[in-house]
Motif scaffolding. Structure first.
Motif, PDB file in Angstrom:
ATOM      1  N   PHE A   8       1.004  -1.065   0.049  1.00 16.52           N
ATOM      2  CA  PHE A   8      -0.011   0.223  -0.231  1.00 16.52           C
ATOM      3  C   PHE A   8       1.525   1.003  -0.056  1.00 16.52           C
ATOM      4  CE2 PHE A   8      -3.700   2.266   1.855  1.00 16.52           C
ATOM      5  CZ  PHE A   8      -4.414   2.775   0.802  1.00 16.52           C
ATOM      6  N   LYS A   9       0.878   2.072   1.067  1.00 18.86           N
ATOM      7  CA  LYS A   9       1.258   3.359   1.008  1.00 18.86           C
ATOM      8  C   LYS A   9       2.640   2.954   1.814  1.00 18.86           C
ATOM      9  CE  LYS A   9      -2.503   6.320  -0.264  1.00 18.86           C
ATOM     10  NZ  LYS A   9      -3.344   7.267   0.424  1.00 18.86           N
ATOM     11  N   TYR A 281       0.438   1.136  -3.774  1.00 19.40           N
ATOM     12  CA  TYR A 281      -0.495   2.330  -3.833  1.00 19.40           C
ATOM     13  C   TYR A 281      -0.178   2.856  -5.221  1.00 19.40           C
ATOM     14  CZ  TYR A 281      -4.494   5.654  -3.304  1.00 19.40           C
ATOM     15  OH  TYR A 281      -5.316   6.240  -4.154  1.00 19.40           O
ATOM     16  N   PRO A 282      -0.786   3.082  -5.975  1.00 20.58           N
ATOM     17  CA  PRO A 282      -2.373   2.011  -6.347  1.00 20.58           C
ATOM     18  C   PRO A 282      -2.391   1.155  -7.353  1.00 20.58           C
ATOM     19  CG  PRO A 282      -2.246   4.297  -7.835  1.00 20.58           C
ATOM     20  CD  PRO A 282      -0.760   3.750  -7.610  1.00 20.58           C
ATOM     21  N   LYS A 283      -0.996   0.717  -7.567  1.00 24.08           N
ATOM     22  CA  LYS A 283      -1.209  -0.740  -7.655  1.00 24.08           C
ATOM     23  C   LYS A 283      -2.101  -2.091  -7.503  1.00 24.08           C
ATOM     24  CE  LYS A 283       2.281   0.801 -11.180  1.00 24.08           C
ATOM     25  NZ  LYS A 283       3.077   0.984 -12.280  1.00 24.08           N
ATOM     26  N   ASP A 284      -1.917  -1.858  -6.007  1.00 23.60           N
ATOM     27  CA  ASP A 284      -2.215  -2.719  -5.024  1.00 23.60           C
ATOM     28  C   ASP A 284      -4.034  -2.765  -4.196  1.00 23.60           C
ATOM     29  OD1 ASP A 284      -1.639  -0.980  -2.953  1.00 23.60           O
ATOM     30  OD2 ASP A 284      -0.277  -2.851  -1.991  1.00 23.60           O
ATOM     31  N   ILE A 285      -4.533  -2.143  -5.230  1.00 24.38           N
ATOM     32  CA  ILE A 285      -5.563  -1.443  -4.505  1.00 24.38           C
ATOM     33  C   ILE A 285      -6.728  -2.398  -4.153  1.00 24.38           C
ATOM     34  CG2 ILE A 285      -6.401   0.316  -6.889  1.00 24.38           C
ATOM     35  CD1 ILE A 285      -6.974   1.243  -3.061  1.00 24.38           C
ATOM     36  N   ASN A 286      -6.244  -2.837  -5.592  1.00 22.60           N
ATOM     37  CA  ASN A 286      -7.274  -3.833  -5.575  1.00 22.60           C
ATOM     38  C   ASN A 286      -6.576  -5.374  -6.028  1.00 22.60           C
ATOM     39  OD1 ASN A 286      -7.766  -3.542  -8.251  1.00 22.60           O
ATOM     40  ND2 ASN A 286      -9.340  -1.647  -8.086  1.00 22.60           N
ATOM     41  N   GLN A 289      -5.874  -4.620 -10.352  1.00 17.91           N
ATOM     42  CA  GLN A 289      -4.724  -3.821 -10.693  1.00 17.91           C
ATOM     43  C   GLN A 289      -3.476  -4.852 -10.105  1.00 17.91           C
ATOM     44  OE1 GLN A 289      -4.574  -1.204 -11.736  1.00 17.91           O
ATOM     45  NE2 GLN A 289      -6.715  -0.695 -11.650  1.00 17.91           N
ATOM     46  N   CYS A 313      -4.923  -5.197  -1.325  1.00 17.57           N
ATOM     47  CA  CYS A 313      -6.343  -5.096  -1.759  1.00 17.57           C
ATOM     48  C   CYS A 313      -7.813  -4.916  -0.411  1.00 17.57           C
ATOM     49  CB  CYS A 313      -6.003  -6.327  -2.311  1.00 17.57           C
ATOM     50  SG  CYS A 313      -5.176  -7.076  -3.461  1.00 17.57           S
ATOM     51  N   GLU A 315      -9.644  -2.685  -1.975  1.00 24.09           N
ATOM     52  CA  GLU A 315     -11.025  -2.523  -2.260  1.00 24.09           C
ATOM     53  C   GLU A 315     -11.489  -3.729  -2.534  1.00 24.09           C
ATOM     54  OE1 GLU A 315     -11.155   0.371  -5.204  1.00 24.09           O
ATOM     55  OE2 GLU A 315     -10.755   1.636  -3.902  1.00 24.09           O
TER      56      GLU A 315
END
Length: 415
Positions: A8-9, A281-286, A289, A313, A315
Motif C-alpha cells: 500500500f503506502k 498504491y495504487p497498483k495494489d488497491i485491489n 490491479q 487489495c 478494495e
C-alpha cells in the motif's frame, strides 16, 4: 539478507537467509529527458519508416488523432499538442482535426476529463470526443474471425494518427501501436473476439512475434490503415523517457526496444520462491490491479514453485465481473474452461490469474478477507515475514529466491 518492499503506502521489511542466495530484480535507471515536449518533437522531426507527418497530410483532409482515455498513463497533453503543431505546418485547419479518445470497453469520460487529457488550449480549439462502440462501421474481417468494426469518425477519416504509451501488456505483449485502433476504437464484439486469443500459446507480456493477440491487432491495419503513430515509453514517475514516431510497426518496435532496455530483466533460470510487490498504491488497491504484477512475476517462478505477493487489495477484487467469476467457479481449471466457452471482459482477468495458478502456488499478503482470498485459490497471509517463511519451509533449505520490488514494471525473462 534484509529487504524492503512496498505494501500500500508503506515499505515493509522482511528477511531471507543468505543460504538461499536471494537475488533482487530491479529495472535499470531510466534516463531523464530535458523536456517531454522536446523529446516528442525530436521524434516527430525524425520519424521512423515514414516521411514527416507535415509531408504526409494535405490541407482539407479530415484528420483523426486517436488518444488514450483517462484510465491509461499516456501523457496526451504532451503528445497531442505536438502532433497538432506538425499538422499546422501542413496547412491543416483546426476544424478538420478531431481528437478521439479510444475508450475500448471503458466508461464514457466527463468533459473535464477530456480537457485534462489534452490540455485546455487544444480542448478549446479542436473537437474532442469519446469513441462509441455502438457507432461503428464494419470494415472487414481478420483471418481468425475478428470483425473489424471501427468507430465511425475514425473509419471515415482521410488520415489516422495514433498516440499512446508503450508498456508491457499481459496478453498483447505490449501496449501501443495499432492497439489504439483495436481495441481502442472498436466495437464490444470485436474486442471480445480479439481478446479470446489471450488463452492461446504465445499471448504473454513482452512477446510480439507469434503472439496471436498482437498479430490480430496488427492485421486490422489492412482494413483500417493508419498513417502515423507517436508512441512514448515512460519512466517510474510516468514522465516521458523516450518517444518514437512514424510507421505503425517500426516506430512501435523502437519504443518496445527502449522499454526492454530498462524494464526487461534477464534471469538464468526461474526460482523456487518469488517475492513480489506491485510497487504499492495504487497498483495494489485491489486484486484486479495487482494481477498485472502477478502475471509479470510468473516468468521468474519455476513450475511448482511459490509466489509470495505483497498487495493490500483494500478494495477487494476491484471489478464486479472479475469478482463474479471468482465466486462462480471453484478452481483455476474451471475458470480457464469457462473463458474458452464464453469470453467475458473482466472474467478474462480471472482466467489469466488461473493460468498463473496452474504454474505455481500464490501466497497473498493482504488486507482482504481470508475467505475472499481462499475462494480465489490463493493462501491468505497478513504478515509478509510469515508468508516468506512459510514459502521457504515448503520449498526446502535449498530453495532459490527472487525478490521483485516493482512487479508492475519489471518483466523477468530467461536468456
Amino acid at each position: 539478507m534484509e529487504f524492503k518492499i512496498k505494501y500500500f503506502k508503506d515499505y515493509v521489511p522482511f528477511h531471507v537467509d543468505d543460504s538461499h542466495h536471494p537475488v533482487e530484480l530491479n529495472p535499470k535507471q531510466c534516463p531523464a529527458v530535458e523536456s517531454e515536449a522536446a523529446e516528442v518533437r525530436r521524434a516527430l522531426a525524425h520519424p521512423i519508416g515514414t516521411p514527416r507527418l507535415s509531408e504526409i497530410v494535405k490541407p482539407g483532409e479530415k484528420v483523426v488523432i486517436v488518444a488514450s482515455d483517462v484510465t491509461r498513463p499516456a501523457p496526451s497533453w504532451v503528445m497531442v499538442p505536438c502532433v497538432v503543431e506538425e499538422l499546422e505546418k501542413a496547412g491543416v485547419k483546426d476544424e478538420d482535426i478531431t481528437v478521439v479518445f479510444g475508450l475500448g470497453s471503458h466508461r464514457k469520460q466527463t468533459e473535464e476529463e477530456k480537457k485534462r487529457l489534452v490540455g485546455e488550449e487544444i480542448y478549446s480549439r479542436i473537437r474532442c470526443i469519446d469513441s462509441d462502440p455502438e457507432q461503428c462501421v464494419h470494415m472487414g474481417t481478420c483471418k481468425n474471425g475478428t470483425s473489424v468494426d471501427i468507430f465511425k469518425t475514425v473509419a471515415e477519416a482521410d488520415r489516422r494518427i495514433l498516440t499512446g504509451n508503450v508498456e508491457y501488456h499481459y496478453f498483447a505483449g505490449y501496449s501501443g501501436g495499432m492497439k489504439a485502433i483495436m481495441p481502442g476504437v472498436s466495437s464490444h464484439d470485436a474486442i471480445q473476439s480479439n481478446h479470446k486469443n489471450m488463452i492461446r500459446p504465445g499471448a504473454y507480456a513482452g512477446h510480439l512475434e507469434g503472439n496471436p493477440v498482437r498479430e490480430d491487432i496488427e492485421e486490422v491495419y489492412h482494413f483500417c490503415p493508419v498513417d502515423f503513430i507517436v508512441n512514448v515509453a515512460l519512466d517510474d514517475h510516468k514522465k516521458i523517457a523516450f518517444a518514437a514516431a512514424g510507421d505503425r510497426i517500426q516506430a512501435h518496435r523502437e519504443a518496445c526496444r527502449f522499454l526492454d532496455s530498462i524494464y526487461k530483466i534477464k534471469i538464468d533460470k526461474p526460482a523456487d520462491v518469488v517475492i513480489v510487490s506491485t510497487g504499492g498504491y495504487p497498483k495494489d488497491i485491489n486484486l484486479y490491479q495487482a494481477q498485472k504484477s502477478i502475471d509479470n512475476a510468473k516468468h521468474a517462478v519455476k513450475e511448482g514453485g511459490i509466489m509470495v505477493v505483497s498487495a493490500s487489495c483494500k478494495e477487494g477484487y476491484g471489478s464486479t465481473v472479475f469478482g463474479d467469476w471468482i465466486q462462480k467457479y471453484d478452481t483455476p481449471d474451471d475458470r480457464i474452461k469457462a473463458i474458452h466457452e464464453h469470453f467475458e471482459l473482466g472474467g478474462h482477468k480471472s482466467a489469466a490469474l488461473a493460468l498463473v495458478q496452474k504454474k505455481c502456488s500464490i501466497y497473498l499478503v493482504t488486507d482482504m478477507d481470508d475467505a475472499m482470498v481462499t475462494k480465489a485459490n490463493m493462501t491468505p497471509f497478513h504478515d509478509l515475514q510469515q508468508a516468506v517463511d512459510a514459502a521457504l519451509d515448503k520449498m526446502g533449505k535449498d530453495a532459490s529466491v527472487y525478490v521483485i520490488p516493482v512487479g508492475g514494471s519489471t518483466l523477468p525473462m530467461e536468456e
